[in-house]
Motif scaffolding. Structure first.
Motif, short mmCIF file in Angstrom:
data_model
loop_
_atom_site.label_atom_id
_atom_site.label_comp_id
_atom_site.label_asym_id
_atom_site.label_seq_id
_atom_site.Cartn_x
_atom_site.Cartn_y
_atom_site.Cartn_z
N ILE A 162 -6.69 0.21 20.69
CA ILE A 162 -6.95 -0.53 19.45
C ILE A 162 -8.23 0.05 18.88
O ILE A 162 -9.26 0.10 19.57
CB ILE A 162 -7.06 -2.04 19.72
N ASP A 163 -8.17 0.53 17.66
CA ASP A 163 -9.33 1.16 17.01
C ASP A 163 -9.74 0.22 15.86
O ASP A 163 -9.09 0.20 14.81
CB ASP A 163 -8.91 2.55 16.51
N THR A 206 -6.39 0.22 13.49
CA THR A 206 -5.06 0.63 13.97
C THR A 206 -4.87 0.21 15.43
O THR A 206 -5.83 0.09 16.19
CB THR A 206 -4.88 2.16 13.88
N ALA A 207 -3.61 0.03 15.77
CA ALA A 207 -3.24 -0.20 17.18
C ALA A 207 -2.17 0.82 17.52
O ALA A 207 -1.20 0.99 16.77
CB ALA A 207 -2.67 -1.61 17.36
N LEU A 220 1.53 -7.90 20.82
CA LEU A 220 0.75 -7.05 19.90
C LEU A 220 -0.09 -7.93 18.96
O LEU A 220 -1.26 -7.65 18.72
CB LEU A 220 1.70 -6.13 19.12
N GLN A 221 0.52 -8.99 18.44
CA GLN A 221 -0.25 -9.92 17.58
C GLN A 221 -1.47 -10.43 18.32
O GLN A 221 -2.58 -10.50 17.78
CB GLN A 221 0.62 -11.11 17.15
N GLN A 222 -1.26 -10.83 19.60
CA GLN A 222 -2.35 -11.40 20.39
C GLN A 222 -3.44 -10.36 20.67
O GLN A 222 -4.64 -10.64 20.55
CB GLN A 222 -1.81 -11.98 21.70
N ALA A 223 -3.01 -9.14 21.01
CA ALA A 223 -3.99 -8.08 21.29
C ALA A 223 -4.83 -7.81 20.03
O ALA A 223 -6.05 -7.60 20.13
CB ALA A 223 -3.28 -6.81 21.73
N ALA A 224 -4.20 -7.84 18.88
CA ALA A 224 -4.94 -7.62 17.63
C ALA A 224 -5.93 -8.76 17.42
O ALA A 224 -7.10 -8.53 17.10
CB ALA A 224 -3.96 -7.52 16.46
N GLY A 279 -3.24 8.28 12.88
CA GLY A 279 -3.70 7.02 12.27
C GLY A 279 -4.26 7.28 10.88
O GLY A 279 -5.31 6.74 10.54
N LEU A 280 -3.56 8.10 10.11
CA LEU A 280 -4.09 8.49 8.79
C LEU A 280 -3.45 7.66 7.69
O LEU A 280 -2.24 7.48 7.66
CB LEU A 280 -3.79 9.97 8.53
N ARG A 281 -4.30 7.22 6.75
CA ARG A 281 -3.77 6.52 5.58
C ARG A 281 -3.41 7.50 4.47
O ARG A 281 -2.76 7.14 3.50
CB ARG A 281 -4.76 5.46 5.11
N LYS A 282 -3.88 8.72 4.60
CA LYS A 282 -3.51 9.74 3.61
C LYS A 282 -3.15 11.01 4.38
O LYS A 282 -3.94 11.49 5.21
CB LYS A 282 -4.68 10.01 2.65
N ASP A 283 -1.96 11.55 4.12
CA ASP A 283 -1.50 12.74 4.85
C ASP A 283 -0.29 13.31 4.12
O ASP A 283 0.84 12.94 4.39
CB ASP A 283 -1.12 12.34 6.29
#
Ligand code: FAD
Ligand code: 2HG
Ligand code: ZN
Length: 474
Positions: A104-105, A110-111, A122-126, A186-190
């Motif tokens: 988890i970053d 990002t996860a 996953l919801q709980q880990a977040a 984990g890129l938002r632009k690529d």
């Protein structure tokens, strides 16, 4: 293959990967029937690998021996997409043991998690990391992220956060040849060419096996406030939606329509669930606002919104949850509708979407026609009105046997699907096609689109081993 061949083949498979290989009918049975109990298949075995390398080894074995492969996550799908056919030739590949949260970053928001992670985990880990993973659906206690990605699941917060596709930044996939593609970016632009992850998302396991994904996280809201509002009809609900979007903007995170018949089903089969409003109304809306200031601020805005809608006559009564427990009780009613339907017996499932501006007319037209042609049937109308997506299910008239009723499935679907075509809607908004709808999809999609889909399938899966018969008819 004769019996000794199968035994030798399975012994060879068992040697090639870590994890479990289930062959005993008592062990494999839960993997061979879908959640609705509409489909039951047979399989050579169920493989439960523990790592990406293990998945690749299983897929290579399948390719070598031309064994069809049916990926499975939590087996909560609605269209039989994770159920093998009855030939007994397929291997079910369960991702359940691939359930690690890799990273988890919180700075990148990002996860990165494996495909078999159960959505609620996953919801709980977040949440534990102070973030929100917003995908939310009633099956979240058992569905897996791999299944969510493969069906491009929607759920109750699409309105604000998008469906699973929109939450995904990168994938790790085992191709049908058994190669591992690491696209966990984990890129938002690529913009570096074709965005291949989108081919695998929503492909229902027909193009490869998703083994891990990098998903977007969001800030946790300061408060979530839920309201239950009675509305006279879907048109009033739509006017409330427009007003709520105007007044709450991005804070509006859920907008669900529920017909009174759905409430009756829940009351009948799950007696612990109580109606939030005393008087019955033809329809209700469950709305949720996620507020980044405070609970008091959220309440204030909800009260103003509902007051305005009441003055306009679009809301006839409303309750705002005063506590988390009350909010959970409102949601419990909504989330119990699929189970209540299952307990009531078989019904015809329609998972439709049309442009939001057309949905009122679509409902008026189709309900009138269905009720005219099939007197006494009960419409089970509920779902994600804020996304233009309704579960538009049809149950038998009282006293009619489920078998006799289900014989009308094609005729009832025809009414809805023709109206969808006229309104440029979709015959599957969020559940996918599985083995329920591939033939109808071919009828309603442009021939060129189907031909392009076949080209993609043949290019990625030339042996045709990946979940055959799902999405595209064989
Ligand atoms: P499965 O049912 O196991 O598989 C679904 C498909 O994905 C199959 O084609 C399978 O082959 C493929 N698959 C699974 N894992 C992988 C993988 N790792 N790689 C490649 N392919 C894979 N759906 C919604 O969209 N919105 C809802 O609100 C919603 N509510 C639901 C409520 C209830 C009570 C139930 C029972 C279901 C609901 N669903 C909903 C349907 C279902 O939960 C979703 O489709 C979910 O995404 C399926 O996840 P799963 O892990 O159970 O997948
Ligand atoms: C939901 O929104 C699911 O609850 C299930 O998508 C829909 O039961 C159904 O038809
Ligand atoms: Zn739904």
């Amino acid at each position: 293959m004769n019996a000794p061949d199968i035994t030798a083949l399975l012994a060879d498979l068992r040697e090639r990967f870590h994890g479990r290989l289930l062959v005993d009918p008592a062990d494999t049975a839960p993997f061979l029937t879908d959640w609705r109990k509409r489909y039951t298949g047979r399989a050579l075995a169920v493989a439960q690998p523990e790592s990406t390398a293990d998945v690749a080894a299983v897929v290579r074995w399948c390719a070598e021996h031309r064994v069809p492969l049916v990926p499975q996550g939590g087996n909560t799908g609605m269209v039989g997409a994770a159920t093998p056919d009855d030939s007994g030739r397929a291997l079910v590949l369960s991702l359940a043991r691939m359930n690690r949260i890799r990273e988890i970053d919180v700075v990148n928001n990002t996860a990165t998690v494996e495909a078999g992670v159960v959505l609620a985990n996953l919801q709980q880990a977040a949440r534990d990391a102070g973030r929100l993973f917003p995908l939310s659906l009633a099956a979240e206690g058992s569905c897996t992220l791999g299944g969510n990605l493969s069906t491009n699941a929607g759920g109750v917060q699409v309105l604000r956060y998008g469906n699973t596709r929109e939450l995904c930044l990168g994938l790790e996939v085992v191709t049908p040849a058994g190669e591992v593609w690491n696209g966990l970016r984990g890129l938002r632009k690529d913009n570096t060419g074709y965005d291949l992850k989108h081919l695998f998302i929503g492909a229902e396991g027909t193009l490869g096996v998703i083994t891990a994904a990098t998903m977007k996280l969001h800030p946790l809201p300061a408060a979530q406030v839920t309201a239950f509002a009675a509305v006279p009809d879907p048109h009033a609900a739509l006017r409330l939606l427009v007003l709520a979007q105007k007044r709450l903007a991005a804070s509006l995170t859920a907008f669900e329509l529920i017909s009174d018949y759905c409430m009756q089903l829940v009351e009948r089969h799950l007696p612990g669930r109580r109606r939030p409003l005393a008087a019955a109304s033809p329809y209700y809306v469950l709305l949720e606002s996620s507020d980044f200031e405070s609970e008091a601020h959220a309440h204030e805005r909800f009260e103003a919104l509902l007051g305005e809608a009441m003055e306009a006559g679009d809301v006839t009564d409303a309750a705002i949850a005063g506590s988390i427990a009350q909010s959970q009780a409102f949601w419990a009613i909504r989330e119990s509708i699929p189970e209540a339907q299952a307990l009531e017996g078989r019904n015809i499932k329609q998972d439709i979407s049309v442009p939001i501006s057309s949905i009122g007319r679509f409902i008026d037209e189709t309900i009138t026609t269905i009720e005219r042609d099939f007197p006494g049937v009960r419409m089970v109308v509920f779902g994600h009105l804020g996304d233009g997506n309704l579960h538009y299910n049809v149950s038998p008239a009282p006293g009619v046997s489920p078998d006799a009723f289900m014989a009308n499935e094609a005729a009832i679907n025809h009414i809805t699907y023709e109206a969808l075509a006229a309104h440029r809607g979709s015959i599957s908004a969020e559940h996918g096609l599985g083995q329920l709808k591939p033939v109808e999809n071919v009828r309603y999609k442009p021939a060129l689109e189907i031909s392009l889909m076949r080209t993609v399938k043949a290019a990625l899966d030339p042996l045709g081993i990946m979940n055959p018969g799902k999405v595209l008819p064989i």
